[in-house]
Design a protein around this motif. Structure first.
Motif, PDB file in Angstrom:
ATOM      1  N   ASP A  71      -5.233   2.403   6.818  1.00 11.73           N
ATOM      2  CA  ASP A  71      -6.430   1.897   7.154  1.00 11.73           C
ATOM      3  C   ASP A  71      -6.447   0.437   7.603  1.00 11.73           C
ATOM      4  OD1 ASP A  71      -7.842   4.071   6.522  1.00 11.73           O
ATOM      5  OD2 ASP A  71      -7.541   3.703   4.341  1.00 11.73           O
ATOM      6  N   VAL A  72      -6.014  -0.369   7.272  1.00 10.06           N
ATOM      7  CA  VAL A  72      -5.611  -1.833   7.766  1.00 10.06           C
ATOM      8  C   VAL A  72      -5.199  -1.821   9.285  1.00 10.06           C
ATOM      9  CG1 VAL A  72      -4.621  -4.303   7.589  1.00 10.06           C
ATOM     10  CG2 VAL A  72      -5.181  -2.704   5.393  1.00 10.06           C
ATOM     11  N   ALA A  73      -4.187  -0.945   9.597  1.00 13.77           N
ATOM     12  CA  ALA A  73      -3.807  -0.911  11.184  1.00 13.77           C
ATOM     13  C   ALA A  73      -4.961  -0.319  11.752  1.00 13.77           C
ATOM     14  CB  ALA A  73      -2.466  -0.156  11.036  1.00 13.77           C
ATOM     15  N   LEU A  74      -5.481   0.952  11.281  1.00 18.59           N
ATOM     16  CA  LEU A  74      -6.756   1.342  12.006  1.00 18.59           C
ATOM     17  C   LEU A  74      -7.799   0.472  11.998  1.00 18.59           C
ATOM     18  CD1 LEU A  74      -7.988   3.559  13.382  1.00 18.59           C
ATOM     19  CD2 LEU A  74      -8.607   4.558  11.092  1.00 18.59           C
ATOM     20  N   ALA A  75      -7.958  -0.387  11.092  1.00 16.68           N
ATOM     21  CA  ALA A  75      -9.193  -1.449  11.252  1.00 16.68           C
ATOM     22  C   ALA A  75      -9.057  -2.192  12.520  1.00 16.68           C
ATOM     23  CB  ALA A  75      -9.414  -2.131  10.065  1.00 16.68           C
ATOM     24  N   LEU A  76      -7.737  -2.657  13.137  1.00 17.94           N
ATOM     25  CA  LEU A  76      -7.534  -3.590  14.132  1.00 17.94           C
ATOM     26  C   LEU A  76      -8.131  -2.948  15.392  1.00 17.94           C
ATOM     27  CD1 LEU A  76      -3.859  -4.692  13.588  1.00 17.94           C
ATOM     28  CD2 LEU A  76      -5.996  -5.964  13.142  1.00 17.94           C
ATOM     29  N   LYS A  77      -7.998  -1.512  15.507  1.00 19.26           N
ATOM     30  CA  LYS A  77      -8.644  -0.856  16.757  1.00 19.26           C
ATOM     31  C   LYS A  77      -9.809  -0.956  17.011  1.00 19.26           C
ATOM     32  CE  LYS A  77      -4.387   2.263  17.422  1.00 19.26           C
ATOM     33  NZ  LYS A  77      -4.211   3.538  17.866  1.00 19.26           N
ATOM     34  N   TYR A  78     -10.690  -1.251  15.805  1.00 19.65           N
ATOM     35  CA  TYR A  78     -12.315  -1.199  15.940  1.00 19.65           C
ATOM     36  C   TYR A  78     -12.599  -2.677  15.900  1.00 19.65           C
ATOM     37  CZ  TYR A  78     -12.609   3.777  14.963  1.00 19.65           C
ATOM     38  OH  TYR A  78     -12.448   5.369  14.871  1.00 19.65           O
ATOM     39  N   ALA A  79     -11.680  -3.614  15.397  1.00 16.18           N
ATOM     40  CA  ALA A  79     -11.933  -4.942  15.351  1.00 16.18           C
ATOM     41  C   ALA A  79     -12.116  -5.694  16.702  1.00 16.18           C
ATOM     42  CB  ALA A  79     -11.227  -5.674  14.264  1.00 16.18           C
ATOM     43  N   VAL A  80     -11.228  -5.373  17.528  1.00 14.04           N
ATOM     44  CA  VAL A  80     -10.993  -6.011  18.719  1.00 14.04           C
ATOM     45  C   VAL A  80     -11.776  -5.740  19.906  1.00 14.04           C
ATOM     46  CG1 VAL A  80      -8.566  -6.495  18.562  1.00 14.04           C
ATOM     47  CG2 VAL A  80      -9.055  -4.411  19.664  1.00 14.04           C
ATOM     48  N   ASP A  81     -12.560  -6.341  20.531  1.00 12.56           N
ATOM     49  CA  ASP A  81     -13.803  -6.252  21.745  1.00 12.56           C
ATOM     50  C   ASP A  81     -12.763  -6.494  22.876  1.00 12.56           C
ATOM     51  OD1 ASP A  81     -15.417  -6.243  23.497  1.00 12.56           O
ATOM     52  OD2 ASP A  81     -17.076  -7.772  22.436  1.00 12.56           O
ATOM     53  N   ARG A  82     -12.426  -5.239  23.433  1.00 13.72           N
ATOM     54  CA  ARG A  82     -11.564  -5.197  24.510  1.00 13.72           C
ATOM     55  C   ARG A  82     -12.130  -5.918  25.947  1.00 13.72           C
ATOM     56  NH1 ARG A  82     -10.731  -1.194  21.227  1.00 13.72           N
ATOM     57  NH2 ARG A  82      -8.409  -0.440  20.750  1.00 13.72           N
ATOM     58  N   GLU A  83     -13.352  -5.385  25.879  1.00 10.53           N
ATOM     59  CA  GLU A  83     -14.131  -5.936  27.406  1.00 10.53           C
ATOM     60  C   GLU A  83     -14.294  -7.460  27.388  1.00 10.53           C
ATOM     61  OE1 GLU A  83     -15.353  -5.411  30.879  1.00 10.53           O
ATOM     62  OE2 GLU A  83     -14.935  -3.542  29.532  1.00 10.53           O
ATOM     63  N   GLU A  84     -14.417  -8.124  26.043  1.00  3.01           N
ATOM     64  CA  GLU A  84     -14.589  -9.604  26.078  1.00  3.01           C
ATOM     65  C   GLU A  84     -13.073 -10.268  26.348  1.00  3.01           C
ATOM     66  OE1 GLU A  84     -16.378 -12.885  22.954  1.00  3.01           O
ATOM     67  OE2 GLU A  84     -14.758 -11.568  22.152  1.00  3.01           O
ATOM     68  N   LEU A  85     -12.235  -9.581  25.849  1.00  7.36           N
ATOM     69  CA  LEU A  85     -10.784 -10.158  26.171  1.00  7.36           C
ATOM     70  C   LEU A  85     -10.419 -10.027  27.729  1.00  7.36           C
ATOM     71  CD1 LEU A  85      -8.729  -8.327  23.415  1.00  7.36           C
ATOM     72  CD2 LEU A  85      -9.096 -10.696  23.643  1.00  7.36           C
ATOM     73  N   LEU A  86     -11.054  -8.738  28.463  1.00  4.81           N
ATOM     74  CA  LEU A  86     -10.602  -8.511  29.722  1.00  4.81           C
ATOM     75  C   LEU A  86     -11.452  -9.721  30.590  1.00  4.81           C
ATOM     76  CD1 LEU A  86      -9.841  -6.866  32.193  1.00  4.81           C
ATOM     77  CD2 LEU A  86     -11.839  -5.590  31.843  1.00  4.81           C
ATOM     78  N   GLN A  87     -12.737  -9.696  30.272  1.00  2.00           N
ATOM     79  CA  GLN A  87     -13.554 -10.524  31.032  1.00  2.00           C
ATOM     80  C   GLN A  87     -13.226 -12.238  30.681  1.00  2.00           C
ATOM     81  OE1 GLN A  87     -15.683  -9.772  33.294  1.00  2.00           O
ATOM     82  NE2 GLN A  87     -15.237  -7.707  32.688  1.00  2.00           N
ATOM     83  N   THR A  88     -12.685 -12.702  29.500  1.00  2.00           N
ATOM     84  CA  THR A  88     -12.604 -14.129  29.234  1.00  2.00           C
ATOM     85  C   THR A  88     -11.111 -14.442  29.658  1.00  2.00           C
ATOM     86  OG1 THR A  88     -14.107 -14.016  27.354  1.00  2.00           O
ATOM     87  CG2 THR A  88     -12.591 -15.856  27.470  1.00  2.00           C
ATOM     88  N   ALA A  89     -10.140 -13.538  29.124  1.00  4.20           N
ATOM     89  CA  ALA A  89      -8.757 -13.921  29.400  1.00  4.20           C
ATOM     90  C   ALA A  89      -8.076 -13.424  30.776  1.00  4.20           C
ATOM     91  CB  ALA A  89      -7.774 -13.294  28.281  1.00  4.20           C
ATOM     92  N   SER A  90      -8.844 -12.343  31.353  1.00  2.00           N
ATOM     93  CA  SER A  90      -8.264 -11.831  32.505  1.00  2.00           C
ATOM     94  C   SER A  90      -9.117 -12.076  33.866  1.00  2.00           C
ATOM     95  CB  SER A  90      -7.984 -10.443  32.504  1.00  2.00           C
ATOM     96  OG  SER A  90      -7.124 -10.238  33.563  1.00  2.00           O
ATOM     97  N   PHE A  91     -10.401 -12.759  33.509  1.00  2.40           N
ATOM     98  CA  PHE A  91     -11.608 -12.962  34.622  1.00  2.40           C
ATOM     99  C   PHE A  91     -11.907 -11.516  35.099  1.00  2.40           C
ATOM    100  CE2 PHE A  91     -10.327 -17.196  33.528  1.00  2.40           C
ATOM    101  CZ  PHE A  91     -11.370 -17.965  34.068  1.00  2.40           C
ATOM    102  N   GLY A  92     -11.876 -10.660  34.308  1.00  4.52           N
ATOM    103  CA  GLY A  92     -12.425  -9.387  34.758  1.00  4.52           C
ATOM    104  C   GLY A  92     -11.437  -8.520  35.549  1.00  4.52           C
ATOM    105  N   TYR A  93     -10.274  -8.964  35.804  1.00  2.00           N
ATOM    106  CA  TYR A  93      -9.238  -8.218  36.777  1.00  2.00           C
ATOM    107  C   TYR A  93      -8.658  -7.385  35.744  1.00  2.00           C
ATOM    108  CZ  TYR A  93     -10.231 -11.480  40.499  1.00  2.00           C
ATOM    109  OH  TYR A  93     -10.817 -12.428  41.373  1.00  2.00           O
ATOM    110  N   GLY A  94      -8.690  -5.912  35.887  1.00  2.00           N
ATOM    111  CA  GLY A  94      -8.178  -5.071  35.164  1.00  2.00           C
ATOM    112  C   GLY A  94      -9.195  -4.159  34.565  1.00  2.00           C
TER     113      GLY A  94
END
Length: 530
Positions: A313-336
């Protein structure tokens, strides 16, 4: 077996290590390819190709590539899958991957399978030579493949475990007899696993290969300063030398993001990998920018044999806890693209339905943590090679669901040993770019001996699904369906948290012609420097 209603198996077993990730936000150091593009694209069970007589010996300039230097110039002991890009400059395999990621002839003119898929026969081109002038014949190919499988220091042995015997039928014919049906072999041999190493070199002094490659690739290594620079010259004996139009090539370590544009303007490099944050600056400086789709995907490696991730359940919680779109836009400037799976859009293994899984849901993550007994919060260590950027964003996102993550940096030259051999870290920020065959990629990510599977456990249903993939010819209309089924099982049962895809962004001087858009391994056929 996983707990009822949870996707991850508990417990752990043992294995060897894996290649380190690239410095974020640059692409990862494991090259995984994947597969042919689209449901209709497939790899033929036999293929033909003739020698090239086109092209020329032009290219009086020097191509200076700011990319990376290999961990070893020996493909058998190279510890980073990412090395495949630089090693492809000096080595060739029986096959290579074209711009769509499909296996096509290279040192082998053609190949055929028997009806059961247990024997694959390669027919070599005639008059092939290694860089020292010795012949690339069936005996040399046999010895090279056997070394990759049997050498005690080999890091590609696991990929060749299914090869029972290699037979040099005659000077130009090599047969691989397989333990089980496996139609992935032509794709597998297109990467590091299939690079043919001159037996004269490894029989005499194998250790010397780390700094002095002995292959039959498009270039030969003229000089090399470790961690600094590699100078290469076009190899006139290369089977496709007519298409190598840049005679002089220099390879450099990955440039720093803050200085890469200035380095390109000054001429230190004339082609370089740049992060998304530097695209605008590169264009403003008059540089040409190419965004090439790749198999690279940012990912969190989770060790379910270490607390607190022994609880599914702790491992599964990670999959819901990360905002992938925010990571993409902020870390990768939307490329990908934000993703939940190892295959990008357009590839046979990509299942559109999986993109709906694990939406960003902090409430769901908190519920899972409470179920695991962490309603009052949880402290973990988040390991990475670089503590800035993606790790900091993930740290902030985890904080919102009650997980306090302390960021720990690991030196790049120690990450392989610490994370993948000692398996000493519970959560690691990484990038994955696949392998040359889909099954090989699954093995690396999810197999019991998987380099990127720190927990070393795998669901039996996934093993069964991968066996079905191996037994399905790549030109079978059902192949995409079979592969997507395996992808779905892996995404649902394994703890890896896939984040977003990372295209290969290359900036170049206007004096350098357009770079071919090879999805997997970057190649330079036809490139000129004025």
């Amino acid at each position: 077996m996983p707990k009822s209603g949870t996707p991850f198996p508990s417990g752990a077993s043992a294995d060897a290590g894996a290649p380190p990730p690239a410095r974020l936000p640059a692409p990862g150091r494991r090259a995984f390819l994947g597969m042919s593009l689209g449901a209709g694209a497939a790899l033929a069970l036999s293929a033909c190709g003739g020698e090239s007589t086109a092209g020329g010996a032009g290219g009086g300039g020097v191509l200076k590539w700011g990319w990376d230097l290999p961990t070893s110039w020996d493909p058998v002991t190279s510890s980073a899958g990412w090395d495949v890009h630089s090693l492809s400059l000096v080595y060739a395999g029986l096959t290579k991957l074209d711009e769509k990621g499909e296996a096509v002839p290279a040192l082998a003119r053609s190949w055929t399978y028997n009806g059961e898929g247990t024997v694959v026969t390669f027919t070599l081109r005639k008059n092939l030579k290694f860089s020292d002038g010795s012949p690339v014949d069936a005996t040399a190919v046999k010895k090279s493949i056997e070394r990759g499988r049997d050498y005690k220091k080999s890091l590609i042995a696991a990929q060749l475990i299914g090869v029972k015997t290699v037979t040099a039928v005659d000077e130009h014919t090599v047969e691989l007899h397989l333990k089980e049906p496996d139609f992935q072999i032509p794709a597998l041999l297109a990467g590091k696993t299939g690079m043919v190493v001159n037996p004269k070199a490894f029989e005499k002094n194998a250790a010397r290969l780390a700094t002095k490659p002995a292959g039959a690739g498009p270039y030969t290594l003229a000089s090399y300063v470790e961690n600094s620079k590699a100078v290469l010259r076009a190899n006139p004996a290369y089977w496709d030398a007519g298409h190598i139009t840049t005679q002089n090539f220099e390879l450099y370590p990955l440039p720093e993001p803050s200085t890469v544009v200035a380095s390109l303007k000054s001429g230190q490099y004339n082609v370089a990998q740049i992060p998304g944050s530097q695209v605008k600056a590169a264009k403003a400086a008059g540089l040409k920018v190419q965004v090439i789709p790749s198999m690279v995907v940012a990912v969190l490696d989770v060790h379910i044999g270490r607390e607190p991730f022994t609880d599914p359940d702790v491992a599964l919680a990670l999959k819901y806890a990360v905002d992938r779109e925010e990571l993409l836009q902020t870390a990768s400037f939307g490329y990908g693209q934000a993703t939940r799976q190892p295959f990008p859009h357009g590839y046979a293994g990509h299942d559109e339905a999986l993109d709906k899984l694990f939406p960003y849901d902090p409430g769901k993550a908190r519920e899972l943590l409470a179920k695991a007994g962490h309603a009052d919060g949880l402290k973990i260590t988040l390991s990475a090679q670089n503590g800035e950027g993606v790790p900091e964003l993930i740290q902030a996102q985890l904080k919102k669901v009650g997980i306090t993550a302390e960021i720990e940096t690991i030196p790049a030259d120690q990450s392989t040993q610490i994370v993948y051999i000692q398996r000493a870290k519970a959560l690691y920020v990484d990038q994955f770019a696949g392998r040359d065959s889909a099954v090989q990629g699954f093995q690396v990510l999810f197999g019991k001996e998987g380099l990127m599977n720190p927990g070393r456990t795998v669901a039996p249903e996934l093993e069964k699904a991968l066996d079905a993939v191996r037994r399905t010819p790549l030109d079978d209309p059902k192949y995409p369906e079979v592969l997507q089924k395996a992808t779905g099982i892996a995404v649902r049962t394994m703890p890896n948290v896939f984040l977003y895809t990372v295209p290969r962004i290359l900036a170049r001087s206007p004096k350098v012609s357009e770079i071919p858009s090879y999805t997997v391994v970057q190649r330079f056929e036809g490139v000129t420097v004025s």
